[in-house]
Design an enzyme around this catalytic site. Structure first.
Site, PDB file in Angstrom:
ATOM      1  CB  THR A 137      -0.898  -0.057   1.264  1.00 47.84           C
ATOM      2  OG1 THR A 137      -1.668  -1.262   1.223  1.00 47.84           O
ATOM      3  CG2 THR A 137      -1.843   1.104   1.376  1.00 47.84           C
ATOM      4  N   GLY A 142       1.338  -1.147   4.994  1.00 49.76           N
ATOM      5  CA  GLY A 142       1.825  -2.233   5.837  1.00 49.76           C
ATOM      6  C   GLY A 142       0.809  -3.308   6.145  1.00 49.76           C
TER       7      GLY A 142
END
Length: 572
Positions: free
Chosen positions: A374, A465
């Site tokens: 991401t 994460g």
């Protein structure tokens, strides 16, 4: 008549009003002296600063940063994916949350990834067009620009369009992760054209161009949302996805809208937090963890004792995340209960001050499935507008499939749903139903864009994460609450617990040896990771001095960039 007593009386009457006026003037914030942008790629940060210099505000800059990240950091996000956007509007002093999360296709079914025996078919929700949900980022960018921006999309998208045509240099981060997915990317002609040269992954330092991406952004700039979700591009996307085995329809694209939701708000240690509501699980989990910790004087504790309590609060929040949270348009999320201090007190009562609680003693639910790839960026402009945006395509390079001629990979966000509700997983736990697949539903996310303020300092923070996003944001917020700066918060060493697996995962060097020994003596299992994780981006505004800071995670050296814009006078 003696007027002196009258004058004295008037003065005495006016003194409280004068003091109140002075107090209000003293508390009035000093506008940011400069703009600040922190993002995971220098090209993106520079694009945002360029749009600010052309008269745009933080939200226009967010469009520029987002579109550029989708070009130069395609492993992590892009217009084939989605985003969660937390905004603060200085005019009116209000906060807005824009949900541009992907949606399941209308033909999606709860059991679409199961075989005849009820088992999940390997890779079916990860690789290829069947794994793709309907992208939300293009609608989010159009919404952001049209409702809150100051310049047209043709201006805010111009840096990314120019870069796509003229070329950019492949960075070390993209080059490092590209081989992990190269075999799957090679199976898609569209993706193969983007990322492979003579069958081999593109290497760091090579100059890349993507004219197809430029044309896609030009359609969005010219026609707004309709440029992506209707017309020739929509037909190309649907034909390409269906021709390769997917289930998209033109109706799926026509129906998609970015949705505004009310942000979550709570306080802790005198700080006010504004954060992401469902379908993000991040804000609820943050509130639950910090509410549990509010019953302790944890800032004054030694590291071992403090870490134990933080981990126990993490454990319980992640357990509740898995059971209760999902798309609020489809499930009844018990937000008020989960965020209440009474609920936190009940959780706190189950924590032993010197012993770990095995996760097996808590009611079992299924584990989180969100993948780690991401990106996040944070922006503040010279008016005090803030943007904290986390965007993703889920797994590295999404589903590794690109429709030829579009210039971007699609997401594999369908893997964020619970693929097999009611079917025991490898740990013998039952998957949650709140996040099961349904037509038009948005999958649960861990993305946690957040604002923090105590009246003196205001910060925008977030990170990629996967399931570790929440705990990274938590630790970054704690650092800011303790008086740390933007860069210190971005660089803070990290540890994590998510209920299942029942272990503390720590970055190398995050926990000293004596602290590890103390935690293990309490019954914790501590695992030191082989590498670091996350890519946090923080901006910070001192409301008393007007000074700003930008902190970009140093874990990816020479890739991200935190930068300040020109002095405020230049923008006005």
């Amino acid at each position: 008549m003696n007027i002196r007593p009258v004058l004295l009386g008037l003065i005495l009457l006016l003194l409280p009003f004068s003091a109140a006026l002075q107090a209000r003037e003293a508390q009035a914030p000093v506008p940011p002296r400069q703009a600040a942008i922190a993002s995971a790629n220098a090209y993106a940060t520079d694009a945002g600063l360029e749009v600010l210099a052309q008269g745009g505000n933080a939200f226009d800059a967010a469009v520029a940063v987002s579109a550029t990240l989708g070009l130069v950091e395609p492993e992590s996000s892009g217009i084939g994916g989605g985003a969660l956007m937390l905004l603060h509007l200085a005019d009116g002093d209000r906060d807005v949350f824009v949900d541009a999360r992907e949606r399941a296709p209308l033909a999606a079914t709860r059991d679409m990834y199961l075989d005849a025996s009820g088992q999940v078919r390997p890779k079916s929700s990860i690789d290829g067009p069947l794994a793709a949900a309907i992208p939300g980022l293009p609608a989010g960018l159009a919404h952001l620009s049209e409702k809150y921006g100051r310049v047209p999309l043709s201006v805010s998208l111009a840096p990314a369009i120019r870069l796509a045509r003229k070329g950019w240099v492949m960075n070390a981060k993209t080059a490092q992760v590209l081989p992990w997915r190269s075999e799957v990317l090679a199976q898609s002609p569209g993706a193969r054209e983007l990322f492979l040269r003579k069958g081999k992954p593109v290497e760091a330092g090579q100059v890349l161009k993507n004219p197809d991406y430029a044309r896609t952004l030009e359609r969005l700039a010219r026609d707004g949302r309709e440029g992506f979700y209707a017309g020739s591009l929509a037909r190309r996307l649907v034909d390409g996805v269906r021709g390769a085995g997917g289930i998209w329809t033109l109706e799926d694209l026509a129906q998609y809208r970015a949705v505004e939701r009310e942000p979550l708000r709570f306080s802790h240690r005198g700080f006010q937090l504004v954060t992401a509501p469902p379908p993000s699980s991040g804000g609820v989990a943050l509130a639950e963890i910090l509410n549990v910790l509010s019953g302790y004087d944890y800032p004054a504790m030694a590291q071992g004792e403090r870490t134990h309590l933080v981990v126990e609060a993490m454990r319980r929040a992640y357990r509740d995340r898995a059971q209760f949270l999902g798309d609020p348009d489809f499930v009844d999320v018990p937000l008020a209960r989960m965020m209440s201090l009474d609920f936190a007190a009940g959780l706190r009562a189950s924590i032993h001050p010197h012993k770990a609680t095995p996760s097996s003693l808590l009611p079992p639910v299924g584990p989180a499935r969100e993948r780690p790839d991401t990106t996040h960026f944070s922006i503040i402009d010279t008016e005090g507008n803030l943007a904290a945006v986390t965007q993703t395509v889920n797994l590295t390079f999404g589903n590794a499939f690109a429709v030829p001629g579009t210039g971007f990979v699609l997401n594999n966000e369908m893997d964020d749903f619970s693929a097999a509700p009611g079917v025991p997983n490898a740990f013998g736990l039952i998957g949650d139903e709140a996040n099961e697949i349904a037509p038009g539903k948005r999958p649960l996310s861990s993305m946690t864009p957040t604002f923090l303020s105590d009246g003196e300092r205001t910060a925008a923070i977030g990170t990629p994460g996967g399931s570790r996003i929440i705990t990274m944001v938590l630790l970054g917020l704690m650092d800011l609450m303790d008086g740390g700066g933007a860069q210190a918060a971005a660089d803070r060493p990290r540890y994590h617990h998510q209920y299942v697996p029942d272990a503390i995962l720590a970055e190398p060097g995050a926990l000293p040896g004596d602290v590890v020994a103390q935690l293990e003596s309490m019954g914790h299992t501590v695992k030191i990771a082989d590498s670091t994780w996350g890519n946090m981006q923080v901006v910070l505004w001192n409301r008393r001095s007007g000074e700003v800071e930008a902190g970009s995670d140093r874990r990816w050296k020479a890739v991200g960039k935190g930068a300040l814009g020109a002095p405020a006078a230049i923008y006005r």
